[in-house]
Design a protein around this motif. Structure first.
Motif, PDB file in Angstrom:
ATOM      1  N   ASP A  73      -1.329   1.652   7.848  1.00 19.59           N
ATOM      2  CA  ASP A  73      -1.717   1.207   9.190  1.00 19.59           C
ATOM      3  C   ASP A  73      -0.511   0.899  10.076  1.00 19.59           C
ATOM      4  OD1 ASP A  73      -0.755  -1.194   8.197  1.00 19.59           O
ATOM      5  OD2 ASP A  73      -2.553  -2.339   8.701  1.00 19.59           O
ATOM      6  N   GLY A  74       0.703   1.181   9.573  1.00 17.99           N
ATOM      7  CA  GLY A  74       1.917   0.972  10.349  1.00 17.99           C
ATOM      8  C   GLY A  74       2.579  -0.368  10.139  1.00 17.99           C
ATOM      9  N   THR A  75       1.909  -1.297   9.444  1.00 21.45           N
ATOM     10  CA  THR A  75       2.489  -2.609   9.188  1.00 21.45           C
ATOM     11  C   THR A  75       3.737  -2.469   8.322  1.00 21.45           C
ATOM     12  OG1 THR A  75       0.288  -3.604   9.277  1.00 21.45           O
ATOM     13  CG2 THR A  75       2.036  -4.905   8.262  1.00 21.45           C
ATOM     14  N   ALA A  76       4.807  -3.097   8.758  1.00 22.37           N
ATOM     15  CA  ALA A  76       6.063  -3.028   7.996  1.00 22.37           C
ATOM     16  C   ALA A  76       5.951  -3.871   6.730  1.00 22.37           C
ATOM     17  CB  ALA A  76       7.223  -3.517   8.845  1.00 22.37           C
ATOM     18  N   LEU A  77       6.504  -3.342   5.642  1.00 24.30           N
ATOM     19  CA  LEU A  77       6.621  -4.151   4.435  1.00 24.30           C
ATOM     20  C   LEU A  77       7.649  -5.240   4.707  1.00 24.30           C
ATOM     21  CD1 LEU A  77       6.702  -1.394   1.675  1.00 24.30           C
ATOM     22  CD2 LEU A  77       4.770  -2.800   2.363  1.00 24.30           C
ATOM     23  N   THR A  78       7.492  -6.353   4.052  1.00 22.12           N
ATOM     24  CA  THR A  78       8.403  -7.476   4.263  1.00 22.12           C
ATOM     25  C   THR A  78       9.263  -7.682   3.030  1.00 22.12           C
ATOM     26  OG1 THR A  78       6.867  -9.095   3.349  1.00 22.12           O
ATOM     27  CG2 THR A  78       6.639  -8.588   5.700  1.00 22.12           C
ATOM     28  N   SER A  79      10.216  -8.588   3.124  1.00 20.06           N
ATOM     29  CA  SER A  79      11.026  -8.917   1.949  1.00 20.06           C
ATOM     30  C   SER A  79      10.138  -9.526   0.870  1.00 20.06           C
ATOM     31  CB  SER A  79      12.167  -9.861   2.324  1.00 20.06           C
ATOM     32  OG  SER A  79      11.666 -11.007   2.968  1.00 20.06           O
ATOM     33  N   GLU A  82       8.884  -6.778  -1.306  1.00 22.38           N
ATOM     34  CA  GLU A  82       9.873  -6.354  -2.300  1.00 22.38           C
ATOM     35  C   GLU A  82       9.868  -7.291  -3.502  1.00 22.38           C
ATOM     36  OE1 GLU A  82      13.734  -5.740  -0.673  1.00 22.38           O
ATOM     37  OE2 GLU A  82      13.048  -4.153   0.651  1.00 22.38           O
ATOM     38  N   ARG A  83       9.712  -8.590  -3.258  1.00 18.31           N
ATOM     39  CA  ARG A  83       9.667  -9.544  -4.375  1.00 18.31           C
ATOM     40  C   ARG A  83       8.440  -9.285  -5.246  1.00 18.31           C
ATOM     41  NH1 ARG A  83      11.755 -13.012  -0.427  1.00 18.31           N
ATOM     42  NH2 ARG A  83       9.718 -13.863   0.113  1.00 18.31           N
ATOM     43  N   VAL A  84       7.321  -8.969  -4.623  1.00 22.70           N
ATOM     44  CA  VAL A  84       6.102  -8.661  -5.382  1.00 22.70           C
ATOM     45  C   VAL A  84       6.331  -7.416  -6.233  1.00 22.70           C
ATOM     46  CG1 VAL A  84       3.698  -7.902  -5.187  1.00 22.70           C
ATOM     47  CG2 VAL A  84       4.530  -9.799  -3.774  1.00 22.70           C
ATOM     48  N   LEU A  85       6.926  -6.380  -5.643  1.00 23.04           N
ATOM     49  CA  LEU A  85       7.200  -5.150  -6.400  1.00 23.04           C
ATOM     50  C   LEU A  85       8.169  -5.419  -7.548  1.00 23.04           C
ATOM     51  CD1 LEU A  85       7.470  -2.623  -3.437  1.00 23.04           C
ATOM     52  CD2 LEU A  85       5.593  -2.828  -5.066  1.00 23.04           C
ATOM     53  N   SER A  86       9.156  -6.279  -7.324  1.00 23.21           N
ATOM     54  CA  SER A  86      10.099  -6.639  -8.387  1.00 23.21           C
ATOM     55  C   SER A  86       9.381  -7.337  -9.538  1.00 23.21           C
ATOM     56  CB  SER A  86      11.203  -7.552  -7.846  1.00 23.21           C
ATOM     57  OG  SER A  86      12.011  -6.866  -6.945  1.00 23.21           O
ATOM     58  N   ARG A  87       8.476  -8.250  -9.198  1.00 15.20           N
ATOM     59  CA  ARG A  87       7.731  -8.950 -10.252  1.00 15.20           C
ATOM     60  C   ARG A  87       6.866  -7.990 -11.058  1.00 15.20           C
ATOM     61  NH1 ARG A  87       5.656 -12.881  -6.366  1.00 15.20           N
ATOM     62  NH2 ARG A  87       7.529 -13.934  -5.732  1.00 15.20           N
ATOM     63  N   ILE A  88       6.269  -7.029 -10.390  1.00 11.28           N
ATOM     64  CA  ILE A  88       5.456  -6.027 -11.093  1.00 11.28           C
ATOM     65  C   ILE A  88       6.338  -5.231 -12.053  1.00 11.28           C
ATOM     66  CG2 ILE A  88       4.142  -3.891 -10.803  1.00 11.28           C
ATOM     67  CD1 ILE A  88       3.065  -5.131  -8.158  1.00 11.28           C
ATOM     68  N   ALA A  89       7.504  -4.808 -11.583  1.00  9.59           N
ATOM     69  CA  ALA A  89       8.428  -4.044 -12.433  1.00  9.59           C
ATOM     70  C   ALA A  89       8.866  -4.879 -13.628  1.00  9.59           C
ATOM     71  CB  ALA A  89       9.640  -3.587 -11.630  1.00  9.59           C
ATOM     72  N   GLU A  90       9.143  -6.152 -13.401  1.00  8.46           N
ATOM     73  CA  GLU A  90       9.555  -7.033 -14.498  1.00  8.46           C
ATOM     74  C   GLU A  90       8.440  -7.181 -15.523  1.00  8.46           C
ATOM     75  OE1 GLU A  90      11.156 -10.762 -13.103  1.00  8.46           O
ATOM     76  OE2 GLU A  90      12.520  -9.739 -11.733  1.00  8.46           O
ATOM     77  N   ILE A  95      11.815  -6.143 -17.741  1.00 10.90           N
ATOM     78  CA  ILE A  95      13.220  -6.146 -17.340  1.00 10.90           C
ATOM     79  C   ILE A  95      13.390  -7.031 -16.115  1.00 10.90           C
ATOM     80  CG2 ILE A  95      13.789  -3.849 -18.241  1.00 10.90           C
ATOM     81  CD1 ILE A  95      13.465  -2.790 -15.368  1.00 10.90           C
ATOM     82  N   GLY A  96      14.538  -7.640 -15.999  1.00  9.75           N
ATOM     83  CA  GLY A  96      14.872  -8.367 -14.778  1.00  9.75           C
ATOM     84  C   GLY A  96      15.263  -7.349 -13.732  1.00  9.75           C
ATOM     85  N   PHE A  97      14.454  -7.179 -12.711  1.00  5.67           N
ATOM     86  CA  PHE A  97      14.657  -6.095 -11.749  1.00  5.67           C
ATOM     87  C   PHE A  97      14.927  -6.635 -10.355  1.00  5.67           C
ATOM     88  CE2 PHE A  97      13.116  -3.146  -8.534  1.00  5.67           C
ATOM     89  CZ  PHE A  97      13.806  -1.995  -8.883  1.00  5.67           C
ATOM     90  N   LYS A  98      15.954  -6.101  -9.728  1.00  6.37           N
ATOM     91  CA  LYS A  98      16.252  -6.352  -8.319  1.00  6.37           C
ATOM     92  C   LYS A  98      16.579  -4.998  -7.706  1.00  6.37           C
ATOM     93  CE  LYS A  98      18.074 -10.923  -9.114  1.00  6.37           C
ATOM     94  NZ  LYS A  98      19.241 -11.745  -9.258  1.00  6.37           N
ATOM     95  N   PHE A  99      16.127  -4.774  -6.483  1.00  5.74           N
ATOM     96  CA  PHE A  99      16.351  -3.479  -5.855  1.00  5.74           C
ATOM     97  C   PHE A  99      17.828  -3.157  -5.723  1.00  5.74           C
ATOM     98  CE2 PHE A  99      11.904  -3.820  -4.836  1.00  5.74           C
ATOM     99  CZ  PHE A  99      11.485  -2.497  -4.908  1.00  5.74           C
TER     100      PHE A  99
END
Length: 163
Positions: A73-79, A82-90, A95-99
């Protein structure tokens, strides 16, 4: 509102070569965004971005920039996104993940494939090769194996030492 600031150094302003598959992916993503923009019509979110022009200079407000990190819908992702995506990856991969670690991984990959430091420096946006070597060129298992293979091909026998 997002604020875009100047880069840390002039060396950080650079052109980065992309593999063809990534170029095609980004082109496809752009087409999908245009389609979403058309489908959403007036409901499509127009993002306002402030451009920081430096000290004691007024910020410039820009609308409707072409960003990759947006929802359909055009809404920008926020920081926070990114934290949510990092937690999912972890959680998924334990793994401890940071972009930012992807930058380190890419630099190590470049070193492991014998890309000269001067080329890696430009790609990473460093002012000097010393910065690249100091922070990004980690010795990997693959590098050690390549060294042993090179030594073996020159007639040296393989020996490991705990000196």
């Amino acid at each position: 509102m997002w604020v875009l600031r100047n880069l840390k150094t002039k060396a950080a302003i650079r052109t980065i070569d992309l593999p063809g598959c990534l170029y095609l992916h980004l082109k496809d993503l752009r087409e999908k965004q245009q389609k979403s923009k058309s489908e959403y019509g007036v409901a499509y979110k127009v993002n306002r971005i402030a451009i920081d022009n430096g000290r004691n200079k007024p910020k410039t407000i820009v609308e409707d920039l072409d960003f990759i990190n947006i929802k359909p819908d055009g809404t920008a992702l926020t920081s926070h996104s990114e934290r949510v995506l990092s937690r999912i990856a972890e959680k998924e991969f334990d793994i401890g993940f940071k972009f930012h670690n992807l930058r380190h991984s890419h630099a190590s990959w470049l070193a492991g494939h014998n890309i000269p430091a001067v080329v890696a420096k430009e790609r990473l946006g460093h002012a000097t090769e010393e910065v690249t070597l100091k922070y990004y060129h980690h010795v990997t298992e693959g590098m050690r194996e390549n060294l042993v293979n090179l030594l073996n091909s020159q007639g040296h026998s393989e020996r490991k030492s705990d000196l």
